[in-house]
Write a protein that holds these residues in place. Sequence first.
Motif, short mmCIF file in Angstrom:
data_model
loop_
_atom_site.label_atom_id
_atom_site.label_comp_id
_atom_site.label_asym_id
_atom_site.label_seq_id
_atom_site.Cartn_x
_atom_site.Cartn_y
_atom_site.Cartn_z
N GLN A 74 -25.43 -25.92 -71.73
CA GLN A 74 -24.75 -25.06 -71.03
C GLN A 74 -25.19 -23.71 -70.70
OE1 GLN A 74 -23.65 -26.74 -73.79
NE2 GLN A 74 -22.38 -25.53 -75.03
N SER A 247 -22.80 -31.21 -81.90
CA SER A 247 -21.33 -30.80 -81.50
C SER A 247 -20.58 -30.32 -82.52
CB SER A 247 -21.02 -32.02 -80.58
OG SER A 247 -21.80 -32.04 -79.56
N SER A 257 -17.69 -22.98 -76.93
CA SER A 257 -18.31 -24.00 -76.14
C SER A 257 -18.78 -25.12 -76.51
CB SER A 257 -19.45 -23.27 -74.98
OG SER A 257 -20.45 -22.80 -75.69
N GLU A 259 -21.38 -28.96 -75.53
CA GLU A 259 -22.27 -29.50 -74.87
C GLU A 259 -21.89 -31.05 -74.12
OE1 GLU A 259 -27.25 -29.67 -74.74
OE2 GLU A 259 -26.25 -30.35 -77.08
N ASP A 261 -20.22 -31.54 -71.47
CA ASP A 261 -20.27 -31.94 -70.09
C ASP A 261 -21.59 -32.45 -69.80
OD1 ASP A 261 -17.72 -30.97 -69.36
OD2 ASP A 261 -18.43 -28.83 -68.93
N ARG A 285 -15.11 -36.30 -73.32
CA ARG A 285 -15.71 -35.11 -72.68
C ARG A 285 -14.58 -34.26 -72.60
NH1 ARG A 285 -15.06 -32.16 -68.69
NH2 ARG A 285 -13.48 -33.68 -67.59
N ARG A 286 -13.35 -34.70 -72.05
CA ARG A 286 -12.23 -33.61 -72.14
C ARG A 286 -11.70 -33.31 -73.17
NH1 ARG A 286 -7.53 -37.23 -70.46
NH2 ARG A 286 -7.02 -37.33 -72.84
N ASN A 289 -14.22 -30.50 -74.98
CA ASN A 289 -14.11 -29.15 -74.29
C ASN A 289 -12.86 -28.50 -74.56
OD1 ASN A 289 -16.53 -28.75 -72.78
ND2 ASN A 289 -16.01 -30.50 -71.60
N ARG A 290 -11.82 -29.32 -74.84
CA ARG A 290 -10.58 -28.79 -75.18
C ARG A 290 -10.42 -28.01 -76.73
NH1 ARG A 290 -5.92 -30.18 -77.95
NH2 ARG A 290 -6.37 -32.37 -78.01
N ARG A 293 -12.75 -24.82 -76.37
CA ARG A 293 -11.90 -23.75 -75.80
C ARG A 293 -10.92 -23.11 -76.63
NH1 ARG A 293 -11.03 -26.67 -71.88
NH2 ARG A 293 -8.78 -27.29 -72.35
#
Length: 319
Positions: A74, A247, A257, A259, A261, A285-286, A289-290, A293
């Motif tokens: 990213q 990750s 953040s 990776e 995605d 993935r979802r 990311n949550r 975030r």
Amino acid sequence: MIGAGAVGGTIGARLHQGGHDVLLVARGAHYETLRERGLRLITPGRDQTLRVPVTDRPVPVRDGDVLILATKSQDTVTALDPWPRHLPVVCAQNGVANERTALRRFEQVYGMCVWLPALHTEPGVVAAYGWPRSGLLHVGRYPSGSDELAKQLATDLDRSRLVGVTSPEVMRWKYGKLLTNLANAVEALCGPDPAARPILDKVRDEGAGVLEAAGIPYSTQKEERAQRDGRVDMRAIGGAARSGGSSWQSLARGSGSIEADYLNGEIVLLGRELGIPTPVNEVLRREANRFARERRRPGSMTAEELIGLIGERSAAGFR
């Protein structure tokens, strides 16, 4: 060496120890610590501090300089933008999208498939668990082929306590590594929960099915093990195994953040292009990311919760 974390710090340190002229590019507290105290490299049986030159911004370049990019995917565009376009770029990153991104901007682009178990959660410190060498690195020209620079890079790596291999089909190795990296999100979300084992099998099978439908060749786990066998194994440091993969480390550092995605998201993208449902990778993935975030702790979701979310997404059907 753009990005001096777990992978970039280890490769840069090993090349520095091998007598090569290395410049680490870092930022924030990591840069400040590297500048003031040096890079502390911890390996099985040894703990040393290396005074590797470091910068937090682009510097004047010379003939023969090579950019090795070891940031998360990213950050690829932002990391490369300030550097001169005539330099060769080596993408020492997970995922398979970075080389194409770099090729929009740079003429000479190389892929590097990285198997290098390391940990970076503290500024100025990298722990590398590979033994007797720190990592296995396939290098080749993108999109395929090899040349003298690829061969020289592999030779230099191989003489610097790493295993360097020239590969004209480096992207086949990187797609094989992508399948392995699909499990990164499971570890980041659930930690080392044995109940998550069925998810690990499902996410890889789903990814392999999409790659095969797309006609994309990939290396096998058996091939990778054969390349590493006896040359790069994992050993504990200070009696402790590595806490988690890249990750997991992103969540542990609270970086904001992750990776996913470019790992699970790559399979989701291909699935959407081909009309193939990818519910396991979509949920991973979802949720990864949550977690990033919201700066949630790694391992704070139970396997049962994750299995339930995947079941809900699977029942919803393709959309």
